[in-house]
Design an enzyme around this catalytic site. Structure first.
Site, PDB file in Angstrom:
ATOM      1  N   LEU A   1       0.820  -1.223   0.000  1.00 27.63           N
ATOM      2  CA  LEU A   1       0.000   0.000   0.000  1.00 27.63           C
ATOM      3  C   LEU A   1       0.847   1.263   0.000  1.00 27.63           C
ATOM      4  CD1 LEU A   1      -3.101  -0.653   2.289  1.00 27.63           C
ATOM      5  CD2 LEU A   1      -2.964  -0.567  -0.198  1.00 27.63           C
ATOM      6  N   CYS A   2       2.017   1.204   0.636  1.00 29.00           N
ATOM      7  CA  CYS A   2       2.841   2.415   0.697  1.00 29.00           C
ATOM      8  C   CYS A   2       3.342   2.804  -0.690  1.00 29.00           C
ATOM      9  CB  CYS A   2       4.002   2.238   1.663  1.00 29.00           C
ATOM     10  SG  CYS A   2       5.059   0.863   1.234  1.00 29.00           S
ATOM     11  N   THR A   3       3.634   1.792  -1.534  1.00 29.62           N
ATOM     12  CA  THR A   3       4.039   2.095  -2.906  1.00 29.62           C
ATOM     13  C   THR A   3       2.902   2.801  -3.637  1.00 29.62           C
ATOM     14  OG1 THR A   3       5.611   0.287  -3.069  1.00 29.62           O
ATOM     15  CG2 THR A   3       4.673   1.074  -5.129  1.00 29.62           C
TER      16      THR A   3
END
Lengths: 541, 459
Positions: free
Chosen positions: B206-208
């Site tokens: 999700l951070c990407t």
């Protein structure tokens, strides 16, 4: 670019356009296919192509729908009993896809070929099903003389046979399943060195540090390694291990002395082999480059729309000159842990170099055309780039003629003997020999072995004798077809089982699609499908 | 009335003896008669594989065929699901497919079931001679697998009771590639034995998606997984709704523009969001026919059968490979029972905890119910109140009549399972080493570097 307002055509073909793209689909939608004989093998082949959306097909078949057809062919209906099979099959095939034009000729294919040799001219591909060797030989010489591709397919009991015939088939987009990324770290060009050197990795804060692309980490480690070791990359196992320790040493350590989780370092360790693996030319591509057609003379024969050999010649010149023994860079990089900005910048570094390589290849092609006195007849826009992007995927398949395969003076007896002798191929090579023997049986008896009840035993002995004749004729001395398979061939008496026909029709349609779209790699040689063992063998005979 | 000579091709295979036939093959007209009367085949799926399978069955002499499919026909099916026409779009696949095959092949009796596989009881599944799977999801395959395996009974000596075996034939395709396999529960490996054959889905952190998008797919997943729940909270995303897909496409395009990322198209958006597997008619034809051929062999022994996995690749030449995969002797689904070691004084609760921590059992269950023979020990649902008190009681007391060291066969069920599992409980005195092993296993669950959860791929 497709948009939400897609027409039904692109929706209909969506699942296959994802495989061969809009370009492949438009080639398919321009293809005209001739089917000879429309039993289940032929009907199933064409079914798969009609669903895919070919332009048009024509069916040539002389039979009337019989009870037998109702037991093994889906493209006939109970109410069509007694009607021309070609007519019925054509109508039921067309019903599946209104975009496809279909017609039929109610005549034996052998007779049509004899009476109107120009008939095959109207097609891109001839699919000949359930035809015996003598007729195939005749058809092949016709197709070769007209420049039409031929695909022969057969279902016979629990065996299947397929053979393509055309001088050669070239492929730019062979779309291999897996390929190692070409990062060129062993041969960095100035822009890549500069990009990598622009990072002061030590000085970055933790957040920035873990977003440095791994290509930069490896490149920097490699530069300093080379400085220390007089320019040589890590080569021995010990050196490689040492290099990896250095990469691992790039990982930041947290305040408690715990190494931090940095995915870019993890990726660098997995990709460390790029530091010592030289870009290589796959053997299939090497064969293309070394082919006699890949020479400046290709410029003489160059026709717009078929740039393959001219570009292969230009590619060869590039490899020998600017490329320093390497193929052009493809220009794409894999996804890697990085910020958007750094990733896109790195991507541009690779793309720019790939553009430069493609321009060099295009210039070679232009020079060759000029030298051949054909300036201005340059390659199509973007063709060189497309060719370079697929440089590692280029393939050429050449097909011997069926005539060469069967004639005693040119047959590859040793290869057949070897296939008959090896455990992995013995059964399928036996089927190959027995199919040819069955055709001989048919020529003399007027029917296939084992067709008539009560004659099975006698036919078996005759078939074995003919199989020995085939083996001896091609010089496969000391070899023989397996007895069990001879029995099986007679037991099944040339039955055309629906499931075997469906397997062969599926494989034939795949081959037809590969030939038409010029993508993926068609098989060369003779394919035997063994439904008893669920195996296939491609024999190079 | 059957037309004379209609089945002459098939009859050669079924009525003549040969040297390369299956064990116990008894050639004769009875075999085709059996296919046309008592033999019942179940086909799961009426899609790309299902349409082909139904046609192949009908033209291989099978008459009584049932087909289950919960889907309706979509335009994008028409490039391969040859039983359907443009005018059928929106209709149930199972119903239309059955109708077409019955209309075309005289004598065929295909019965459609427009429902989910979970909607039908075990008694339905136990009626069939053989089951062919034409599915595209691993979850459905596992469900059917455990259903078929649950019908299997073992003899006292641990060998499978042959009369309870429900063979499965499974096909799958992707592009030019595919597989066909034969599962004889208790004899050849089941899905659960070889689960590793299915590679995990690619998932983006999700951070990407949120912070460092680098590809068109990242932008699409951002719009689909993050923006949707932010901007259309409370509304369930429907991948089949064009307005929803268009919304995601537009937001993804916008995000890609902001970051300078090329390549977001409507087609790619659909592909990423729906995890579309490319599919063509020809590959489905090959794999389905291979499956039906194996079904025909398994039912009649007319030829030696596939043992037990066929891989087909048509993209680079034509290449096939057959492998005899091996059974996992401790498979929780098809074996005589998974061995579970517990201390002699363990309570039922402790045994349940051991199951949940067990490497294979644990992944199959979340809230198990346990019984011993016909006696419920701990049951979820309406019986929970009556059985909860058992949790604190020692197993030795609950399994009265069995010696302290003896093994007991427990039946374990769970919402996640289509059918109960067999667990062979062995109680022994020492527990220290086993417990340590389990602790070590529990501690090694990897954490993502950014400590964010992995984005689910299927919604």
């Amino acid at each position: 670019m497709s948009s939400p307002g897609d027409d039904s055509r692109s929706k209909r073909y969506d699942r296959q356009i994802r495989i061969w793209g809009a370009e492949g689909q438009s080639r398919l939608e321009a293809a005209r296919v001739l089917l000879l004989n429309c039993g289940p093998t032929g009907s199933e082949t064409l079914k798969n192509l009609v669903l895919g959306g070919i332009a048009a097909f024509t069916v040539v078949d002389a039979a009337r729908v019989s009870a037998r057809d109702l037991g093994n062919n889906f493209f006939v209906a109970p109410e069509s009993l007694g009607e021309p099979r070609a007519k019925v099959v054509t109508a039921l095939l067309k019903e599946m896809n209104e975009c496809v034009a279909g017609s039929y000729v109610e005549t034996p294919p052998e007779a049509l070929v004899e009476a109107d040799p120009g008939f095959v001219d109207r097609f891109d591909l001839v699919v000949a099903t359930q035809m015996t060797e003598p007729h195939l030989l005749h058809l092949e010489s016709l197709c070769r003389s007209k420049g039409v591709k031929l695909l022969a397919v057969r279902s016979y009991g629990l065996a299947g046979y397929m053979r393509a015939s055309m001088p050669e088939h070239t492929v730019i987009e062979s779309k291999p399943d897996t390929q190692v990324d070409d990062l060129r770290l062993t041969r960095p060009w100035p822009a890549l060195r500069e990009f990598a050197a622009s990072f002061n990795i030590e000085a970055l804060d933790d957040g920035a540090h873990k977003h440095v692309p791994y290509v930069v980490l490896i490149q920097q480690a490699l530069e300093s390694w080379r400085r220390e070791r007089g320019g040589a990359p890590p080569s021995t196992a010990a050196e490689r291990a040492e290099f990896k320790r250095r990469l691992a040493g790039m990982r930041r350590v947290g305040p408690e002395g715990v190494p931090m989780e940095e995915e870019n370092v993890d990726e660098a360790l997995k990709a460390a082999f790029h530091a010592w693996t030289q870009p290589s030319i796959p053997p299939e591509v090497r064969r293309v480059l070394e082919d006699e057609r890949a020479s400046p003379a290709a410029a003489d024969a160059h026709t717009p729309g078929d740039d393959f050999w001219l570009l292969a010649a230009a590619l060869r010149a590039f490899v020998a000159n600017e490329g320093g023994g390497c193929l052009p860079l493809e220009g794409s990089i894999p996804d890697m842990h990085a910020t958007t900005d750094l990733y896109l910048r790195l991507q541009r570094v690779y793309r720019a170099e790939a553009e430069a390589h493609a321009a060099a290849v295009e210039a070679h092609a232009a020079r060759m055309l000029a030298a051949a006195g054909r300036p201005g007849g340059g390659v199509a826009a973007g063709a060189a780039r497309h060719f370079c992007r697929n440089a590692r995927n280029l393939r050429v398949v050449r097909y011997r003629t069926l005539a060469e395969e069967v004639a005693p003076e040119s047959a590859r007896g040793e290869a057949l003997a070897e296939a008959l002798g090896e455990e992995g191929t013995a059964a399928n090579a036996s089927l190959y020999v027995l199919l040819r023997a069955a055709d001989r049986f048919h020529s003399t008896h007027g029917s296939f072995p084992g067709v008539l009840e009560g004659e099975v035993e006698a036919d078996m002995a005759a078939l074995k004798g003919l199989a020995q004749q085939v083996v001896a004729e091609v010089g496969a001395s000391g070899a023989a077809a397996a007895d069990d398979y001879a029995c099986e061939m007679c037991r099944l008496g040339a039955a055309e089982l629906h499931v075997v026909a469906a397997v062969m029709g599926g494989m034939a349609a795949q081959e037809a699609i590969k030939l038409i779209t010029r993508q993926f790699v068609p098989f060369g040689g003779t394919l035997i499908y063994n439904a008893i063992t669920s195996t296939t063998s491609v024999l190079d005979l | 009335m059957e037309l004379e000579g209609r089945w002459q091709d098939l009859d050669k295979l079924l009525a003549r003896d040969g040297n390369l036939v299956g064990p116990g093959f008894e050639p004769g007209p009875e075999l085709r008669e059996f296919l046309q009367t008592d033999c019942r085949v179940l086909c799961i799926g009426a899609g790309g594989l299902g349409c082909e399978i139904l046609k192949d069955l009908a033209l291989s002499g099978f008459v009584n065929v049932d087909v289950i499919d919960m889907d309706t026909i979509d335009v994008s099916n028409l490039n391969r699901q040859f039983l359907f026409r443009m005018s059928d779009v929106g209709k149930p696949k199972a119903v239309v497919a059955a109708e077409r095959v019955n209309a075309r092949v005289a004598g065929a009796r295909v019965t459609p079931h427009y429902c989910r596989i979970e909607d039908l009881p075990p008694s339905f599944y136990s009626e069939f001679t053989i089951i062919i799977l034409g599915l595209d999801s691993l979850e459905a395959r596992r469900w059917m697998n455990s259903m078929a395996c649950s019908l299997l009974e073992y003899e006292d000596d641990g060998s499978p009771d042959m009369s309870t075996i429900k063979p499965l034939v499974d096909g799958g395709t992707e592009g030019f590639k595919g597989h066909a396999r034969v599962i004889i529960p208790g004899v050849t490996p089941c899905f659960e034995c070889t689960l590793w054959l299915f590679p995990p889905q690619t998932k983006f952190p999700l951070c990407t998606l949120a912070e460092t998008p680098r590809s068109a797919a990242h932008c699409i997943e951002y719009a689909h997984l993050i923006l949707w729940s932010q901007q259309r909270a409370g509304e369930e995303f429907d991948a089949d709704c064009e307005e929803h897909m268009k919304w995601v496409f537009e937001r993804a395009t916008e995000r890609a523009r902001q970051y300078g990322i090329p390549g977001v198209t409507y087609q790619l958006t659909q592909g990423v969001v729906k995890n579309i597997i490319p599919a063509i008619a020809s590959t489905n034809a090959i794999i389905s026919a291979a499956c039906v051929l194996e079904a025909l062999k398994a039912v009649t022994m007319c030829s030696s059968g596939l043992n037990n996995y066929l891989m087909y690749t048509g993209s680079q030449g034509i290449y096939t490979h057959t492998v005899a995969y091996e059974k996992d002797e401790s498979c929780p689904v098809c074996s005589a029972g998974v061995l579970l070691q517990a201390p002699a004084d363990a309570t039922l609760q402790q045994v349940i905890d051991l199951m949940l921590a067990h490497p294979t059992l644990g992944r199959l269950m979340a809230h198990p119910s346990v019984s011993h023979g016909a006696t419920p020990l701990y049951m979820r649902g309406v019986l929970e109140d009556g059985t909860r008190a058992n949790l604190g009681r020692p197993m030795a007391e609950l399994l009265r009549g069995e010696g302290v060291e003896a093994a007991a066969l427990l039946t374990v069920n769970d919402k996640k399972l289509s059918a109960p599992l067999r667990v062979r409980l062995r109680r022994r005195r020492r527990r220290r080493r086993r417990a340590a092993e389990l602790d070590g296993r529990a501690g090694c669950r990897g954490a993502h570097a950014c400590m964010c959860m992995r984005a689910p791929r299927f919604v």
